[in-house]
Design a protein around this motif. Structure first.
Motif, short mmCIF file in Angstrom:
data_model
loop_
_atom_site.label_atom_id
_atom_site.label_comp_id
_atom_site.label_asym_id
_atom_site.label_seq_id
_atom_site.Cartn_x
_atom_site.Cartn_y
_atom_site.Cartn_z
N ALA A 89 0.84 -1.20 0.00
CA ALA A 89 0.00 0.00 0.00
C ALA A 89 0.88 1.25 0.00
O ALA A 89 0.60 2.21 -0.73
N GLU A 90 1.96 1.24 0.77
CA GLU A 90 2.90 2.36 0.78
C GLU A 90 3.59 2.50 -0.56
O GLU A 90 3.75 3.61 -1.08
N MET A 91 4.02 1.37 -1.14
CA MET A 91 4.66 1.40 -2.46
C MET A 91 3.71 1.94 -3.52
O MET A 91 4.13 2.66 -4.42
N ASN A 92 2.46 1.60 -3.40
CA ASN A 92 1.47 2.06 -4.37
C ASN A 92 1.34 3.59 -4.33
O ASN A 92 1.20 4.23 -5.36
N LYS A 93 1.43 4.18 -3.13
CA LYS A 93 1.41 5.64 -3.01
C LYS A 93 2.59 6.25 -3.74
O LYS A 93 2.46 7.24 -4.45
N VAL A 94 3.76 5.66 -3.56
CA VAL A 94 4.97 6.16 -4.23
C VAL A 94 4.81 6.01 -5.74
O VAL A 94 5.13 6.93 -6.51
N TYR A 95 4.31 4.88 -6.18
CA TYR A 95 4.10 4.64 -7.61
C TYR A 95 3.16 5.69 -8.20
O TYR A 95 3.45 6.27 -9.26
N ARG A 96 2.05 5.95 -7.52
CA ARG A 96 1.10 6.94 -8.03
C ARG A 96 1.74 8.32 -8.08
O ARG A 96 1.50 9.09 -9.02
N MET A 99 4.05 8.45 -11.10
CA MET A 99 3.28 8.46 -12.33
C MET A 99 2.48 9.78 -12.50
O MET A 99 1.83 9.98 -13.52
N GLY A 100 2.58 10.68 -11.50
CA GLY A 100 1.89 11.95 -11.60
C GLY A 100 0.42 11.86 -11.23
O GLY A 100 -0.36 12.74 -11.55
N ASP A 101 0.07 10.78 -10.56
CA ASP A 101 -1.31 10.52 -10.19
C ASP A 101 -1.44 10.71 -8.70
O ASP A 101 -1.91 9.82 -7.98
N GLU A 102 -1.00 11.85 -8.20
CA GLU A 102 -0.92 12.10 -6.76
C GLU A 102 -2.29 12.00 -6.12
O GLU A 102 -3.25 12.59 -6.59
N ALA A 103 -2.31 11.25 -5.03
CA ALA A 103 -3.59 11.10 -4.32
C ALA A 103 -3.39 11.16 -2.84
O ALA A 103 -2.45 10.77 -2.28
#
Length: 103
Positions: A89-96, A99-103
């Motif tokens: 879940a933490e890695m997914n935040k970094v990935y987003r 990718m410029g998909d900040e959430a």
């Protein structure tokens, strides 16, 4: 794929398969096939590491007049899956973010 990352993913995939039921090496390789390509020379050292970490237990059962090693997940193995889910879940935040998909 990075070797360390792949090793960690293989560990969690093995544990996830064992949540579904006890299994043996060749079957684990077959079951992981659609997700990750794993050879015997990769699988068995990972299984030994997971056993040493008390994430799984090993027992033998006779099959066609030969002993076959079966692997079963432990509570420590189940916790390892939960830890991985939190890390992912933490890695997914970094990935987003990357990718410029900040959430």
């Amino acid at each position: 794929m990075d070797a360390q990352l792949k090793r960690g993913l293989i560990e969690v995939c093995i544990l996830s398969l064992l949540v579904r039921g006890d299994s043996y090496g060749y079957q684990l390789i077959k079951d992981m096939g659609p997700i990750l390509s794993v050879s015997e020379s990769t699988l068995y050292p990972v299984l030994r590491r997971l056993e040493a970490a008390e994430c799984l237990t090993v027992y033998s059962r006779e099959h066609n007049s030969r002993l076959r090693k079966y692997y079963a997940i432990t509570e420590a193995g189940r916790r390892r899956i939960l830890d991985f889910q939190q890390e992912w879940a933490e890695m997914n935040k970094v990935y987003r973010f990357i990718m410029g998909d900040e959430a």
